[in-house]
Write an enzyme that holds these catalytic residues in place. Structure first.
Site, PDB file in Angstrom:
ATOM      1  N   ALA A  34       0.812  -1.222   0.000  1.00  0.00           N
ATOM      2  CA  ALA A  34       0.000   0.000   0.000  1.00  0.00           C
ATOM      3  C   ALA A  34       0.848   1.276   0.000  1.00  0.00           C
ATOM      4  O   ALA A  34       0.415   2.309  -0.513  1.00  0.00           O
ATOM      5  CB  ALA A  34      -0.916  -0.017   1.217  1.00  0.00           C
ATOM      6  N   HIS A 131      -3.941  -9.961  -4.102  1.00  0.00           N
ATOM      7  CA  HIS A 131      -5.173  -9.694  -3.349  1.00  0.00           C
ATOM      8  C   HIS A 131      -6.315  -9.195  -4.225  1.00  0.00           C
ATOM      9  O   HIS A 131      -7.266  -8.609  -3.729  1.00  0.00           O
ATOM     10  CB  HIS A 131      -4.879  -8.692  -2.216  1.00  0.00           C
ATOM     11  CG  HIS A 131      -3.968  -9.252  -1.162  1.00  0.00           C
ATOM     12  ND1 HIS A 131      -3.294  -8.475  -0.257  1.00  0.00           N
ATOM     13  CD2 HIS A 131      -3.635 -10.535  -0.864  1.00  0.00           C
ATOM     14  CE1 HIS A 131      -2.567  -9.251   0.544  1.00  0.00           C
ATOM     15  NE2 HIS A 131      -2.757 -10.501   0.190  1.00  0.00           N
ATOM     16  N   CYS A 167     -27.885 -14.196 -11.699  1.00  0.00           N
ATOM     17  CA  CYS A 167     -28.395 -15.309 -10.876  1.00  0.00           C
ATOM     18  C   CYS A 167     -28.945 -14.866  -9.519  1.00  0.00           C
ATOM     19  O   CYS A 167     -29.409 -15.698  -8.748  1.00  0.00           O
ATOM     20  CB  CYS A 167     -27.296 -16.351 -10.670  1.00  0.00           C
ATOM     21  SG  CYS A 167     -26.085 -15.882  -9.425  1.00  0.00           S
TER      22      CYS A 167
HETATM   23  P1  NAD Z   1       0.585  -1.630   5.184  1.00  0.00           P
HETATM   24  O1  NAD Z   1      -0.454  -0.585   5.383  1.00  0.00           O
HETATM   25  O2  NAD Z   1       0.691  -2.725   6.169  1.00  0.00           O
HETATM   26  O3  NAD Z   1       2.040  -0.938   5.132  1.00  0.00           O
HETATM   27  C1  NAD Z   1       2.342   0.128   4.295  1.00  0.00           C
HETATM   28  C2  NAD Z   1       3.761   0.572   4.604  1.00  0.00           C
HETATM   29  O4  NAD Z   1       4.124   1.550   3.651  1.00  0.00           O
HETATM   30  C3  NAD Z   1       3.913   1.199   5.999  1.00  0.00           C
HETATM   31  O5  NAD Z   1       5.112   0.761   6.600  1.00  0.00           O
HETATM   32  C4  NAD Z   1       3.988   2.698   5.693  1.00  0.00           C
HETATM   33  O6  NAD Z   1       4.721   3.420   6.638  1.00  0.00           O
HETATM   34  C5  NAD Z   1       4.691   2.649   4.338  1.00  0.00           C
HETATM   35  N1  NAD Z   1       4.467   3.833   3.513  1.00  0.00           N
HETATM   36  C6  NAD Z   1       3.450   4.716   3.564  1.00  0.00           C
HETATM   37  N2  NAD Z   1       3.612   5.665   2.624  1.00  0.00           N
HETATM   38  C7  NAD Z   1       4.766   5.374   1.988  1.00  0.00           C
HETATM   39  C8  NAD Z   1       5.465   5.981   0.910  1.00  0.00           C
HETATM   40  N3  NAD Z   1       5.037   7.102   0.328  1.00  0.00           N
HETATM   41  N4  NAD Z   1       6.601   5.388   0.477  1.00  0.00           N
HETATM   42  C9  NAD Z   1       7.081   4.258   1.066  1.00  0.00           C
HETATM   43  N5  NAD Z   1       6.459   3.647   2.091  1.00  0.00           N
HETATM   44  C10 NAD Z   1       5.306   4.190   2.537  1.00  0.00           C
HETATM   45  O7  NAD Z   1       0.434  -2.154   3.714  1.00  0.00           O
HETATM   46  P2  NAD Z   1       0.721  -3.598   3.093  1.00  0.00           P
HETATM   47  O8  NAD Z   1       1.966  -4.158   3.680  1.00  0.00           O
HETATM   48  O9  NAD Z   1       0.558  -3.454   1.634  1.00  0.00           O
HETATM   49  O10 NAD Z   1      -0.496  -4.487   3.644  1.00  0.00           O
HETATM   50  C11 NAD Z   1      -1.795  -3.951   3.618  1.00  0.00           C
HETATM   51  C12 NAD Z   1      -2.852  -4.744   2.902  1.00  0.00           C
HETATM   52  O11 NAD Z   1      -3.872  -3.832   2.590  1.00  0.00           O
HETATM   53  C13 NAD Z   1      -2.437  -5.321   1.599  1.00  0.00           C
HETATM   54  O12 NAD Z   1      -2.795  -6.639   1.653  1.00  0.00           O
HETATM   55  C14 NAD Z   1      -3.281  -4.624   0.515  1.00  0.00           C
HETATM   56  O13 NAD Z   1      -4.058  -5.573  -0.183  1.00  0.00           O
HETATM   57  C15 NAD Z   1      -4.251  -3.774   1.237  1.00  0.00           C
HETATM   58  N6  NAD Z   1      -4.280  -2.339   0.835  1.00  0.00           N
HETATM   59  C16 NAD Z   1      -4.144  -1.987  -0.483  1.00  0.00           C
HETATM   60  C17 NAD Z   1      -4.176  -0.658  -0.848  1.00  0.00           C
HETATM   61  C18 NAD Z   1      -4.014  -0.306  -2.307  1.00  0.00           C
HETATM   62  O14 NAD Z   1      -4.370  -1.091  -3.165  1.00  0.00           O
HETATM   63  N7  NAD Z   1      -3.462   0.869  -2.632  1.00  0.00           N
HETATM   64  C19 NAD Z   1      -4.333   0.331   0.113  1.00  0.00           C
HETATM   65  C20 NAD Z   1      -4.490  -0.055   1.476  1.00  0.00           C
HETATM   66  C21 NAD Z   1      -4.444  -1.405   1.804  1.00  0.00           C
HETATM   67 ZN    ZN Z   2     -24.375 -14.623 -10.283  1.00  0.00          ZN
END
Ligand code: NAD
Ligand code: ZN
Length: 265
Positions: A34, A131, A167
């Protein structure tokens, strides 16, 4: 033994160390979370302004979604308000397209559901979504797919709990919710690349969500060094060969540029 792996004094730090390591690599696997999309306006989950500081994750389990029409109605509303469907890729996403252009990147394995790697210009075969993708919705019974925007429009026209037009089944966004397994094909492909790669570049993930985090762990076990580019600590910092601290928009473009330059004759 890899000269960069398992530094006795802990991981090296900074873009130069990361670029030096990656300059000799031909099969780089990129693993994103994320954090690479926060600069596109999509909040992460566990960062300081993350979604879990405002919302209880226990509300968004698969069983609750299936059991409760009100949870579903709220989910469609939140999906619309999240901005995820209108977001644009940022310079970190675009830098990875340049890395792909060098022919030395195997793929991006992403935990993100925002589709921004593809929107930035990576071809579909270069992106493995562990995901799912929030732009699509799927019927849990007949598996037919419709654009998420079409479902949100139905909610906007007053439907409380839009069901499948084929459905009558319950529709959900085509993303992996808590309690759901990861998609088999994507997981297998990512796992195979974890064994094939010669380095993993991790961007914007706490590396705390499993089974996704097993991908870099498996790569490490087969001898690939981990480079972690993140804002703040991650669960696997101790296992990294290089840590690059900072916002992805400031670190990733420079890193990709340095890698490309170090590699050219
Ligand atoms: P997480 O929220 O656990 O961790 C995100 C990390 O990125 C944190 O350590 C944060 O400090 C860091 N971060 C924030 N901004 C940043 C930047 N500009 N540059 C570098 N690092 C930065 O996210 P995760 O590990 O991806 O796990 C979260 C779950 O949530 C995933 O499974 C995902 O599917 C889902 N998710 C997806 C989205 C999306 O699609 N954009 C958004 C939120 C959550
Ligand atoms: Zn259906």
């Amino acid at each position: 033994m890899d000269a960069f792996s398992f530094e006795p004094d802990g991981p090296q730090r900074g873009i130069k160390a990361a670029a030096r390591l990656l300059a000799t690599r031909e099969r780089i696997l990129v693993f994103t979370g994320a954090g690479i999309s926060t600069e596109s306006g999509i909040p992460d989950f566990r960062g300081p302004d993350g979604v879990w500081t405002r919302v209880d994750p226990a509300e968004f389990t698969y069983s609750r979604f299936m059991a409760n029409p009100e949870t579903r109605r709220r989910s469609w509303q939140m999906r619309q308000q999240s901005g995820i469907l209108d977001a644009e890729p940022n310079i970190a996403h675009r830098a990875l397209v340049d890395l792909w252009g060098t022919g030395r990147m195997l793929a991006v394995v992403t935990q993100n559901i925002d589709g921004l790697h593809q929107k930035a210009g990576l071809p579909p075969e270069a992106v493995i979504e562990l995901h799912g993708n929030a732009h699509q919705a799927v019927c849990v019974d007949c598996r037919s797919k419709v654009p998420t925007t079409a479902v949100i429009e139905r909610v906007g026209r007053g439907e409380q709990d839009p069901s499948c037009l084929d459905c009558g089944g319950i529709i959900k966004t085509d993303v992996v919710m808590f309690e759901e397994p990861m998609p088999v094909l994507e997981t297998n492909r990512a796992m195979n690349l974890a064994f094939e790669c010669d380095a993993v570049l991790i961007i914007g993930s706490t590396l705390s969500v499993y089974p996704a985090a097993y991908i870099p762990i498996h790569a490490l076990e087969t001898g690939s060094p981990l480079i972690i580019a993140n804002l703040g600590p991650t669960d696997l910092d101790e296992l990294a060969t290089v840590l690059v601290e900072g916002p992805a928009g400031q670190t990733v473009p420079g890193l990709v540029k340095a890698v490309t330059q170090e590699h050219s004759p």
